[in-house]
Scaffold this active site. Sequence first.
Site, PDB file in Angstrom:
ATOM      1  N   GLU A 146      30.832 -40.956  -3.129  1.00  0.00           N
ATOM      2  CA  GLU A 146      29.827 -41.973  -3.426  1.00  0.00           C
ATOM      3  C   GLU A 146      29.212 -41.643  -4.792  1.00  0.00           C
ATOM      4  O   GLU A 146      28.905 -40.488  -5.049  1.00  0.00           O
ATOM      5  CB  GLU A 146      28.706 -41.988  -2.381  1.00  0.00           C
ATOM      6  CG  GLU A 146      27.771 -43.176  -2.598  1.00  0.00           C
ATOM      7  CD  GLU A 146      26.665 -43.297  -1.538  1.00  0.00           C
ATOM      8  OE1 GLU A 146      26.534 -42.404  -0.686  1.00  0.00           O
ATOM      9  OE2 GLU A 146      25.933 -44.281  -1.590  1.00  0.00           O
TER      10      GLU A 146
ATOM     11  N   HIS B 108      23.302 -42.646   9.175  1.00  0.00           N
ATOM     12  CA  HIS B 108      24.182 -43.467   8.340  1.00  0.00           C
ATOM     13  C   HIS B 108      25.455 -43.871   9.084  1.00  0.00           C
ATOM     14  O   HIS B 108      26.120 -44.822   8.683  1.00  0.00           O
ATOM     15  CB  HIS B 108      24.595 -42.696   7.086  1.00  0.00           C
ATOM     16  CG  HIS B 108      23.717 -42.922   5.882  1.00  0.00           C
ATOM     17  ND1 HIS B 108      23.299 -44.178   5.481  1.00  0.00           N
ATOM     18  CD2 HIS B 108      23.224 -42.050   4.958  1.00  0.00           C
ATOM     19  CE1 HIS B 108      22.575 -44.050   4.364  1.00  0.00           C
ATOM     20  NE2 HIS B 108      22.506 -42.771   4.030  1.00  0.00           N
TER      21      HIS B 108
ATOM     22  N   GLY C  39      21.285 -34.274  -2.108  1.00  0.00           N
ATOM     23  CA  GLY C  39      20.957 -33.608  -0.848  1.00  0.00           C
ATOM     24  C   GLY C  39      22.123 -33.485   0.108  1.00  0.00           C
ATOM     25  O   GLY C  39      22.471 -32.390   0.546  1.00  0.00           O
ATOM     26  N   ALA C  40      22.721 -34.610   0.449  1.00  0.00           N
ATOM     27  CA  ALA C  40      23.813 -34.591   1.422  1.00  0.00           C
ATOM     28  C   ALA C  40      24.525 -35.936   1.393  1.00  0.00           C
ATOM     29  O   ALA C  40      24.025 -36.891   0.798  1.00  0.00           O
ATOM     30  CB  ALA C  40      23.275 -34.322   2.821  1.00  0.00           C
ATOM     31  N   MET C  41      25.677 -35.985   2.057  1.00  0.00           N
ATOM     32  CA  MET C  41      26.517 -37.190   1.992  1.00  0.00           C
ATOM     33  C   MET C  41      27.114 -37.500   3.360  1.00  0.00           C
ATOM     34  O   MET C  41      27.661 -36.629   4.018  1.00  0.00           O
ATOM     35  CB  MET C  41      27.608 -36.961   0.936  1.00  0.00           C
ATOM     36  CG  MET C  41      28.542 -38.121   0.770  1.00  0.00           C
ATOM     37  SD  MET C  41      27.659 -39.615   0.196  1.00  0.00           S
ATOM     38  CE  MET C  41      28.632 -40.873   0.996  1.00  0.00           C
ATOM     39  N   GLU C  42      27.039 -38.778   3.719  1.00  0.00           N
ATOM     40  CA  GLU C  42      27.344 -39.235   5.075  1.00  0.00           C
ATOM     41  C   GLU C  42      28.815 -39.550   5.327  1.00  0.00           C
ATOM     42  O   GLU C  42      29.118 -40.386   6.186  1.00  0.00           O
ATOM     43  CB  GLU C  42      26.505 -40.485   5.368  1.00  0.00           C
ATOM     44  CG  GLU C  42      26.911 -41.757   4.572  1.00  0.00           C
ATOM     45  CD  GLU C  42      26.092 -42.000   3.313  1.00  0.00           C
ATOM     46  OE1 GLU C  42      25.524 -41.039   2.763  1.00  0.00           O
ATOM     47  OE2 GLU C  42      26.034 -43.173   2.875  1.00  0.00           O
ATOM     48  N   ASN C  43      29.770 -38.927   4.637  1.00  0.00           N
ATOM     49  CA  ASN C  43      31.188 -39.197   4.852  1.00  0.00           C
ATOM     50  C   ASN C  43      31.509 -39.289   6.347  1.00  0.00           C
ATOM     51  O   ASN C  43      31.060 -38.455   7.130  1.00  0.00           O
ATOM     52  CB  ASN C  43      32.027 -38.073   4.250  1.00  0.00           C
ATOM     53  CG  ASN C  43      31.547 -37.688   2.881  1.00  0.00           C
ATOM     54  OD1 ASN C  43      31.534 -38.519   1.987  1.00  0.00           O
ATOM     55  ND2 ASN C  43      31.113 -36.450   2.720  1.00  0.00           N
TER      56      ASN C  43
ATOM     57  N   GLU D 118      21.658 -38.397   7.459  1.00  0.00           N
ATOM     58  CA  GLU D 118      23.117 -38.528   7.295  1.00  0.00           C
ATOM     59  C   GLU D 118      23.755 -38.971   8.608  1.00  0.00           C
ATOM     60  O   GLU D 118      24.670 -39.791   8.614  1.00  0.00           O
ATOM     61  CB  GLU D 118      23.738 -37.219   6.811  1.00  0.00           C
ATOM     62  CG  GLU D 118      23.152 -36.650   5.528  1.00  0.00           C
ATOM     63  CD  GLU D 118      22.998 -37.637   4.389  1.00  0.00           C
ATOM     64  OE1 GLU D 118      23.787 -38.600   4.313  1.00  0.00           O
ATOM     65  OE2 GLU D 118      22.064 -37.466   3.576  1.00  0.00           O
TER      66      GLU D 118
ATOM     67  N   GLU E 126      20.395 -47.471   2.426  1.00  0.00           N
ATOM     68  CA  GLU E 126      19.483 -46.352   2.160  1.00  0.00           C
ATOM     69  C   GLU E 126      18.052 -46.632   2.619  1.00  0.00           C
ATOM     70  O   GLU E 126      17.414 -45.777   3.226  1.00  0.00           O
ATOM     71  CB  GLU E 126      19.519 -45.955   0.681  1.00  0.00           C
ATOM     72  CG  GLU E 126      20.879 -45.411   0.215  1.00  0.00           C
ATOM     73  CD  GLU E 126      21.389 -44.207   1.009  1.00  0.00           C
ATOM     74  OE1 GLU E 126      20.596 -43.586   1.751  1.00  0.00           O
ATOM     75  OE2 GLU E 126      22.582 -43.880   0.895  1.00  0.00           O
TER      76      GLU E 126
HETATM   77  N1  TRP Z   1      24.450 -41.460   0.314  1.00  0.00           N
HETATM   78  C1  TRP Z   1      23.785 -40.197   0.147  1.00  0.00           C
HETATM   79  C2  TRP Z   1      22.556 -40.233   1.042  1.00  0.00           C
HETATM   80  O1  TRP Z   1      21.601 -40.877   0.769  1.00  0.00           O
HETATM   81  C3  TRP Z   1      23.354 -39.889  -1.219  1.00  0.00           C
HETATM   82  C4  TRP Z   1      24.353 -39.789  -2.314  1.00  0.00           C
HETATM   83  C5  TRP Z   1      24.754 -40.736  -3.171  1.00  0.00           C
HETATM   84  C6  TRP Z   1      24.903 -38.619  -2.806  1.00  0.00           C
HETATM   85  N2  TRP Z   1      25.527 -40.220  -4.155  1.00  0.00           N
HETATM   86  C7  TRP Z   1      25.625 -38.925  -3.963  1.00  0.00           C
HETATM   87  C8  TRP Z   1      24.843 -37.325  -2.372  1.00  0.00           C
HETATM   88  C9  TRP Z   1      26.247 -37.949  -4.707  1.00  0.00           C
HETATM   89  C10 TRP Z   1      25.482 -36.364  -3.091  1.00  0.00           C
HETATM   90  C11 TRP Z   1      26.178 -36.664  -4.270  1.00  0.00           C
HETATM   91  O2  TRP Z   1      22.535 -39.705   2.071  1.00  0.00           O
HETATM   92 ZN    ZN Z   2      21.284 -41.995   2.547  1.00  0.00          ZN
END
Ligand code: TRP
Ligand code: ZN
Length: 850
Positions: A122, A294, A254-258, A291, A313
């Site tokens: 993302e 999401h 912070g983190a990513m919701e893959n 996350e 978001e």
């Molecule tokens: N989608 C993530 C969240 O809000 C945030 C996100 C977007 C992100 N781009 C990113 C996290 C790049 C890490 C690196 O939870």
């Molecule tokens: Zn998010």
Amino acid sequence: MTQTPPETIYLADYTPPNYLIDTVHLTFRLAPDATRVISRIQFRPNPKAENDQFFLHGEGLTLISATIDGAAVTPQPVDGGLTCPVPNAPFVWETEVEIDPAANTALEGLYMSNGMYCTQCEAEGFRKITYYPDRPDVMAVFTVRIEGDAPVLLSNGNPGDTGKGWAEWHDPWPKPAYLFALVAGDLVAHPDAFTTSEGRQVALNIWVRPGDEDKCAFGMDALKRSMVWDEEVYGRAYDLDLFNIVAVDDFNMGAMENKGLNIFNSSCVLASADTSTDADFERIEAIIAHEYFHNWTGNRITCRDWFQLCLKEGLTVFRDQQFTGDMRGHAVKRIDDAIVLRARQFREDQGPLAHPVRPASFVEINNFYTATVYEKGAELIGMLKRLVGDEAYDRALELYFARHDGDAATVEDWLAVFEETTGRDLSQFKGWYELAGTPQVRVSETWENGVYTLHFEQETQPTPGQSDKVPMVVPIVIGLLDETGVEVVESHVFEMTESVQSTSFNGLKNKPIPSILRDFSAPVSVHRDTTDAERTLLLAHDTDPFNRWESGRILVGQTLAKMATDGASPSTQMLDALLAVARDDTLDPAFRALVLSLPSQEDTSASIAASGRVPDSLAIHRAHETLRQAIAQHMQDILPRLYATMQIEGAYAPTAVDGGKRALGNTVMRLLSQLDGGTTAQAQFAAANNMTQQVTALNCLVEIDKGADALAAFEAQWSHDRLVMNKWFGVQVQMAQPQHAAQVAQRLTEHPQFDWKNPNRFRAVMGALAANSAGFHSEDGASYDLLADWLIRLDPINPQTTARMTAAFETWKRFDVDRQARIKSALNRIQSSANLSRDTGEMVGRILSA
Ligand code: TRP
Ligand code: ZN
């Protein structure tokens, strides 16, 4: 070669994708500097397409081969990707590309962190992995095969076959490419299991580097509580057999919701009493929840295009805020959220980076992961819920999930489910998504013939690209108290829809005292002239905890602004009001801590600027010190006992109750340091058996310039722990005396552990410098220059983190001409550096155009 200016993308130009995808098969042959990615993609023409052009995104890829239905083709390279003639019928597209994860320092696409492969896709990182329609409205079922010698090979979805040196994964849920993830490395799992309300057995794992196993238990518990909560509150159960979380040290956010494979900045998941503060525990719990949530709001229902980012978001932040409130108490959570919103989002709205919750255009989408999209986006959900009521909100959400599951949706789709379930016309409400700026609401009152009337006026200042504003729908929760502090009219919502509007109350014996915008019911600023006596009464008696705190905050905030601008001294009335709160043992300690903590120096600076004056950061710094001293002296009789009663015997627990006691105890310790020269803080530092107590004591000591020994001891104790060392770097810079801040930061950049390519470490120093308000704005401009130097250095390595940090300069128009000139020249220097990234170029350009 002349550089073409980066292209602006407009929401209004959206067109549907020309080709859709049914399935994707990806094979990764991992090698640090020559990974091969083989893709087999089943395309078909989109019946809704406007033309038949075939375009795939791709960036920094070396194309090895391409075929269509098995026959070799030679695609045309074009800006940002490739095109190729394709059949007017379903076809199979195959390519092999080579990429270099070891050289990828931008931390976007496939990269390496501590010898481990990981991905961040993302918003538009998948195009750095292979050629693909990298847009969220193209959703596909992914099957992945990973070949590599790492012991652990992970991707999205459910595990498939596996053997020595390879593993296969299948994700049955169609998803956009931004949710793709791959992790490979030497990792250990903290395993657990969960059975969903639908009876599905889910294996859970938190994957970490060997040595971090003892920091997973809290995150796992937070995950299971999040899973239960989403079932109970939103009726949303998990939908795969496996849920993995991986901790990564090098991460931009912070983190990513893959899907099924959340990737976390290690600072946002690893927790232990020794190494994490109460604030860290709360943040980790909230981000794990965020996350996880999401999975429904973002993954099962995704965004049609990146202009709709707030759709996932804003809603997901709102959900994590509700969760934290349920876990830890709503009153304190609401105050915390308002503090953050004002500090970050109001600040953004006030300056050159102001933009709507749903922007109409962007150059680089990574620059729009902002407080406005996230935090104001969440406020819009809260207002909607307040306007339609809780029960209608639940029905609207049911319809949203039922109707849009599997869709790439829009803000219009979201509002339509509310309109349909409630019959309410939301066309005016939609303005909240489209207009930037914080509405300023001015309130006055009349009391005539037994009728009490509140008069409201709303106005929003022009923001970049939007000179004309229209009135918003503002839900204003109001209650009334009598002069003894008894509530005579309970909370109710006044819906303001016009520029000027009033509301009247009959049947009151005496003129009441109004409590306006209870629970911070809208993201607006309220202005009302009133007396300190009224504020004091509300601080003592309001039934609404938010406004109780708010009354104290305004009393203190106005005092600080006066002290900083015309050398006033704090009134005894205000000091008495704070004393009364401090000694009221019926009040939650966490709430008392919030009342007794001063606003930030940045808050004071913003409020002075909002009143049309030029803030003097050094004078503000001194005013804060002086006021802290005055409060400490005024309360000196009760502070030692209050400190003692807040100490907790026995083992540390990261609960809201214990955390609240520590928060109050530590607020008191900071006041005591004004009186005892730091002996309380020194004793606490020496005796601490948890990081909250240790690092707050360190903060206190550094703040009063007595931190040298404690800093050395802390470094000796924690030099092996990269996350704790971030605190050590940060505290020295943030709490440095203003005239030394730049020098302290500069010296720390020479420390052997200053690994500037690691975003957490870079932010620990440079973010702390920007957060040291008086130090950052020191008269000589040394901090501006230092930050600019480092941003120029970081930009070619990591544009995303560089661009985010340029926002340190967004307030520049507040200041005197000399400072403005210094900031402007720092910004010009960044802007004219060779090969500036699109990310940073857009940010600096917007900031300068103020
Ligand atoms: N989608 C993530 C969240 O809000 C945030 C996100 C977007 C992100 N781009 C990113 C996290 C790049 C890490 C690196 O939870
Ligand atoms: Zn998010």
